[in-house]
Design a protein around this motif. Sequence first.
Motif, PDB file in Angstrom:
ATOM      1  N   GLY A  13       0.807  -1.202   0.000  1.00 42.91           N
ATOM      2  CA  GLY A  13       0.000   0.000   0.000  1.00 42.91           C
ATOM      3  C   GLY A  13       0.846   1.260   0.000  1.00 42.91           C
ATOM      4  O   GLY A  13       2.067   1.227  -0.069  1.00 42.91           O
ATOM      5  N   GLY A  14       0.164   2.371   0.079  1.00 41.32           N
ATOM      6  CA  GLY A  14       0.833   3.659   0.108  1.00 41.32           C
ATOM      7  C   GLY A  14      -0.124   4.748  -0.338  1.00 41.32           C
ATOM      8  O   GLY A  14      -1.343   4.569  -0.346  1.00 41.32           O
ATOM      9  N   TYR A  15       0.444   5.863  -0.730  1.00 40.30           N
ATOM     10  CA  TYR A  15      -0.337   7.033  -1.113  1.00 40.30           C
ATOM     11  C   TYR A  15      -0.006   7.439  -2.544  1.00 40.30           C
ATOM     12  O   TYR A  15       1.131   7.305  -2.987  1.00 40.30           O
ATOM     13  N   ALA A  16      -1.022   7.948  -3.216  1.00 35.61           N
ATOM     14  CA  ALA A  16      -0.863   8.483  -4.572  1.00 35.61           C
ATOM     15  C   ALA A  16      -1.734   9.728  -4.685  1.00 35.61           C
ATOM     16  O   ALA A  16      -2.668   9.928  -3.899  1.00 35.61           O
ATOM     17  N   LEU A  17      -1.438  10.565  -5.661  1.00 35.03           N
ATOM     18  CA  LEU A  17      -2.278  11.734  -5.903  1.00 35.03           C
ATOM     19  C   LEU A  17      -3.677  11.272  -6.285  1.00 35.03           C
ATOM     20  O   LEU A  17      -3.829  10.323  -7.059  1.00 35.03           O
ATOM     21  N   ALA A  18      -4.670  11.944  -5.776  1.00 38.06           N
ATOM     22  CA  ALA A  18      -6.056  11.606  -6.094  1.00 38.06           C
ATOM     23  C   ALA A  18      -6.474  12.195  -7.437  1.00 38.06           C
ATOM     24  O   ALA A  18      -7.485  11.795  -8.005  1.00 38.06           O
ATOM     25  N   ARG A  19      -5.694  13.129  -7.940  1.00 38.08           N
ATOM     26  CA  ARG A  19      -5.951  13.745  -9.251  1.00 38.08           C
ATOM     27  C   ARG A  19      -4.620  14.177  -9.858  1.00 38.08           C
ATOM     28  O   ARG A  19      -3.593  14.144  -9.199  1.00 38.08           O
ATOM     29  N   GLU A  20      -4.650  14.610 -11.066  1.00 37.30           N
ATOM     30  CA  GLU A  20      -3.440  15.041 -11.760  1.00 37.30           C
ATOM     31  C   GLU A  20      -2.840  16.270 -11.065  1.00 37.30           C
ATOM     32  O   GLU A  20      -3.579  17.086 -10.517  1.00 37.30           O
ATOM     33  N   PRO A  21      -1.502  16.414 -11.115  1.00 37.44           N
ATOM     34  CA  PRO A  21      -0.869  17.579 -10.481  1.00 37.44           C
ATOM     35  C   PRO A  21      -1.390  18.915 -11.010  1.00 37.44           C
ATOM     36  O   PRO A  21      -1.423  19.898 -10.268  1.00 37.44           O
ATOM     37  N   GLU A  22      -1.841  18.944 -12.246  1.00 33.32           N
ATOM     38  CA  GLU A  22      -2.396  20.179 -12.830  1.00 33.32           C
ATOM     39  C   GLU A  22      -3.738  20.558 -12.214  1.00 33.32           C
ATOM     40  O   GLU A  22      -4.205  21.677 -12.377  1.00 33.32           O
ATOM     41  N   LYS A  23      -4.356  19.619 -11.503  1.00 31.32           N
ATOM     42  CA  LYS A  23      -5.678  19.862 -10.909  1.00 31.32           C
ATOM     43  C   LYS A  23      -5.617  20.086  -9.401  1.00 31.32           C
ATOM     44  O   LYS A  23      -6.639  20.253  -8.753  1.00 31.32           O
ATOM     45  N   ILE A  24      -4.411  20.070  -8.847  1.00 30.49           N
ATOM     46  CA  ILE A  24      -4.236  20.334  -7.411  1.00 30.49           C
ATOM     47  C   ILE A  24      -3.577  21.703  -7.275  1.00 30.49           C
ATOM     48  O   ILE A  24      -2.450  21.900  -7.710  1.00 30.49           O
ATOM     49  N   THR A  25      -4.300  22.646  -6.688  1.00 30.29           N
ATOM     50  CA  THR A  25      -3.767  23.999  -6.547  1.00 30.29           C
ATOM     51  C   THR A  25      -3.153  24.202  -5.171  1.00 30.29           C
ATOM     52  O   THR A  25      -3.465  23.476  -4.213  1.00 30.29           O
ATOM     53  N   VAL A  26      -2.294  25.197  -5.089  1.00 29.10           N
ATOM     54  CA  VAL A  26      -1.701  25.566  -3.808  1.00 29.10           C
ATOM     55  C   VAL A  26      -2.814  25.979  -2.839  1.00 29.10           C
ATOM     56  O   VAL A  26      -2.761  25.670  -1.646  1.00 29.10           O
ATOM     57  N   ALA A  27      -3.851  26.618  -3.348  1.00 27.19           N
ATOM     58  CA  ALA A  27      -4.984  27.006  -2.495  1.00 27.19           C
ATOM     59  C   ALA A  27      -5.645  25.779  -1.870  1.00 27.19           C
ATOM     60  O   ALA A  27      -6.048  25.816  -0.702  1.00 27.19           O
ATOM     61  N   MET A  28      -5.745  24.685  -2.620  1.00 29.00           N
ATOM     62  CA  MET A  28      -6.333  23.453  -2.075  1.00 29.00           C
ATOM     63  C   MET A  28      -5.474  22.893  -0.940  1.00 29.00           C
ATOM     64  O   MET A  28      -6.005  22.429   0.072  1.00 29.00           O
ATOM     65  N   VAL A  29      -4.165  22.935  -1.129  1.00 30.49           N
ATOM     66  CA  VAL A  29      -3.257  22.427  -0.106  1.00 30.49           C
ATOM     67  C   VAL A  29      -3.369  23.283   1.157  1.00 30.49           C
ATOM     68  O   VAL A  29      -3.492  22.762   2.268  1.00 30.49           O
ATOM     69  N   ILE A  30      -3.352  24.588   0.975  1.00 27.87           N
ATOM     70  CA  ILE A  30      -3.484  25.494   2.122  1.00 27.87           C
ATOM     71  C   ILE A  30      -4.825  25.265   2.813  1.00 27.87           C
ATOM     72  O   ILE A  30      -4.889  25.165   4.038  1.00 27.87           O
ATOM     73  N   GLY A  31      -5.881  25.158   2.034  1.00 25.68           N
ATOM     74  CA  GLY A  31      -7.208  24.919   2.602  1.00 25.68           C
ATOM     75  C   GLY A  31      -7.278  23.630   3.403  1.00 25.68           C
ATOM     76  O   GLY A  31      -7.926  23.574   4.455  1.00 25.68           O
TER      77      GLY A  31
END
Length: 149
Positions: A63-81
């Motif tokens: 197991g492990g972790y992966a992005l739930a969506r493409e890097p182009e669809k993850i914004t810095v605002a989402m990470v901060i939020g």
Amino acid sequence: MLKLSKLTDYATVVLSVIAKDQHRLHDALELAEVTGIALPTVSKILKILAKAGLLSSMRGAKGGYALAREPEKITVAMVIGALEGPIALTECSVSHKGCDQASGCRIQGNWHLINQKIAHALESVTLADMILPFKQPAEVSIPLSRLFR
């Protein structure tokens, strides 16, 4: 000073490592070793990002972790939020209830505008942008006469 927490800073580092090799699963121990961030902190970040829907997790020995969506669809605002909550420079940017001065304030609309501009700027930068090699901005030449007006 506007300042994000270390946890948010570390989250962008962890996400950037995952994004650079996004077609496989990453475990907390590997991410801690690669980033130099303490394992308990990496584990905490991974759980928060998974709960926010930015990462997907797979249990088990492989197991492990992966992005739930493409890097182009993850914004810095989402990470901060995900780590800090809503982006708000002042209390009235989120709610007028927390401010004793709200009824007589003549500039709260301006704070809302400023908050909106910063939020849009953070929404315009994606994880894909964050993993690009840094390019030093071109040097700008300003005539000395323009400095003394």
